[in-house]
Design a protein around this motif. Sequence first.
Motif, mmCIF file in Angstrom:
data_model
loop_
_atom_site.group_PDB
_atom_site.id
_atom_site.type_symbol
_atom_site.label_atom_id
_atom_site.label_comp_id
_atom_site.label_asym_id
_atom_site.label_seq_id
_atom_site.Cartn_x
_atom_site.Cartn_y
_atom_site.Cartn_z
ATOM 1 N N THR A 75 0.831 -1.207 0.000
ATOM 2 C CA THR A 75 0.000 0.000 0.000
ATOM 3 C C THR A 75 0.866 1.258 0.000
ATOM 4 O OG1 THR A 75 -0.170 -0.127 2.407
ATOM 5 C CG2 THR A 75 -1.976 -1.075 1.131
ATOM 6 N N ASP A 76 2.058 1.160 0.557
ATOM 7 C CA ASP A 76 2.964 2.318 0.526
ATOM 8 C C ASP A 76 3.334 2.688 -0.912
ATOM 9 O OD1 ASP A 76 2.973 2.554 3.282
ATOM 10 O OD2 ASP A 76 4.747 1.281 3.519
ATOM 11 N N ASP A 77 3.482 1.703 -1.774
ATOM 12 C CA ASP A 77 3.790 1.961 -3.182
ATOM 13 C C ASP A 77 2.627 2.684 -3.858
ATOM 14 O OD1 ASP A 77 6.256 0.576 -2.926
ATOM 15 O OD2 ASP A 77 5.210 -1.325 -3.245
ATOM 16 N N VAL A 78 1.418 2.257 -3.527
ATOM 17 C CA VAL A 78 0.231 2.895 -4.109
ATOM 18 C C VAL A 78 0.108 4.332 -3.600
ATOM 19 C CG1 VAL A 78 -2.280 2.788 -4.322
ATOM 20 C CG2 VAL A 78 -0.933 0.680 -4.392
ATOM 21 N N LYS A 79 0.370 4.534 -2.305
ATOM 22 C CA LYS A 79 0.330 5.896 -1.750
ATOM 23 C C LYS A 79 1.355 6.792 -2.438
ATOM 24 C CE LYS A 79 -1.236 4.606 2.873
ATOM 25 N NZ LYS A 79 -0.830 4.482 4.283
ATOM 26 N N LEU A 80 2.528 6.252 -2.708
ATOM 27 C CA LEU A 80 3.560 7.010 -3.408
ATOM 28 C C LEU A 80 3.104 7.351 -4.825
ATOM 29 C CD1 LEU A 80 6.420 8.167 -3.185
ATOM 30 C CD2 LEU A 80 7.283 5.950 -3.942
ATOM 31 N N ARG A 84 0.516 12.916 -5.928
ATOM 32 C CA ARG A 84 0.278 14.198 -6.612
ATOM 33 C C ARG A 84 -1.202 14.484 -6.837
ATOM 34 N NH1 ARG A 84 5.072 13.227 -10.705
ATOM 35 N NH2 ARG A 84 6.781 13.909 -9.388
ATOM 36 N N ASN A 85 -2.053 13.565 -6.411
ATOM 37 C CA ASN A 85 -3.495 13.754 -6.526
ATOM 38 C C ASN A 85 -4.060 13.762 -5.103
ATOM 39 O OD1 ASN A 85 -6.276 13.473 -6.867
ATOM 40 N ND2 ASN A 85 -6.047 12.172 -8.678
ATOM 41 N N PRO A 86 -4.217 14.944 -4.506
ATOM 42 C CA PRO A 86 -4.595 15.028 -3.088
ATOM 43 C C PRO A 86 -5.895 14.305 -2.741
ATOM 44 C CG PRO A 86 -3.984 17.191 -3.925
ATOM 45 C CD PRO A 86 -4.029 16.257 -5.099
ATOM 46 N N GLN A 87 -6.907 14.413 -3.592
ATOM 47 C CA GLN A 87 -8.181 13.741 -3.303
ATOM 48 C C GLN A 87 -8.025 12.228 -3.328
ATOM 49 O OE1 GLN A 87 -10.601 15.586 -6.337
ATOM 50 N NE2 GLN A 87 -11.685 16.797 -4.786
ATOM 51 N N LYS A 93 -5.650 6.757 1.651
ATOM 52 C CA LYS A 93 -5.277 6.757 3.065
ATOM 53 C C LYS A 93 -6.446 6.268 3.918
ATOM 54 C CE LYS A 93 -3.517 9.787 6.735
ATOM 55 N NZ LYS A 93 -4.308 9.142 7.745
ATOM 56 N N GLU A 94 -7.653 6.763 3.634
ATOM 57 C CA GLU A 94 -8.838 6.333 4.383
ATOM 58 C C GLU A 94 -9.072 4.829 4.209
ATOM 59 O OE1 GLU A 94 -12.047 8.780 3.028
ATOM 60 O OE2 GLU A 94 -11.221 10.596 3.963
ATOM 61 N N MET A 95 -8.893 4.349 2.988
ATOM 62 C CA MET A 95 -9.100 2.917 2.734
ATOM 63 C C MET A 95 -8.083 2.066 3.481
ATOM 64 S SD MET A 95 -10.101 2.730 -1.292
ATOM 65 C CE MET A 95 -10.100 0.971 -1.273
ATOM 66 N N THR A 96 -6.818 2.468 3.475
ATOM 67 C CA THR A 96 -5.797 1.678 4.162
ATOM 68 C C THR A 96 -5.993 1.730 5.670
ATOM 69 O OG1 THR A 96 -4.240 3.527 4.053
ATOM 70 C CG2 THR A 96 -4.052 1.841 2.349
ATOM 71 N N ASP A 97 -6.407 2.894 6.191
ATOM 72 C CA ASP A 97 -6.697 2.987 7.629
ATOM 73 C C ASP A 97 -7.846 2.056 8.004
ATOM 74 O OD1 ASP A 97 -4.696 4.851 7.836
ATOM 75 O OD2 ASP A 97 -6.046 6.588 7.960
#
Length: 130
Positions: A75-80, A84-87, A93-97
């Motif tokens: 998931t860290d790779d996906v977050k990275l 550049r797309n804040p939304q 982030k909400e999904m991983t939490d």
Amino acid sequence: MEADEEEKLNHLQTLKAAIHFTVGRICEEVGAELGLTYHRKVIATLSEITCSQLEHYATDVEAFSNHARRTTVSTDDVKLLVRRNPQLAEHIKEMTDSMEETRKKKGKRGRKPKIKDPPEDNTEQTVIDD
């Protein structure tokens, strides 16, 4: 080797067909809400752009995981990837939490607790000879 390449091509065509179908359904839904109709060529173009973008995303997350010396995309790779797309970053982030909370509630999924070696029986056995 040729059969393997044919299987990969068949799989890729199946994925592209699924993306085309999904893009078409989304266009129908949005078109119904807005009172619009989308031409087949527009749907095909959107589908091709989507496939191309997904190929780039797959290459990027694979590169991120390789750079971290991992063989699995995390998931860290996906977050990275979505930084550049804040939304989208906030949504991920909400999904991983949420996934972490669910995982904590269930405990470690699918793993059985390790069973320690059974204690050795130190009692003596008495053998009676007749």
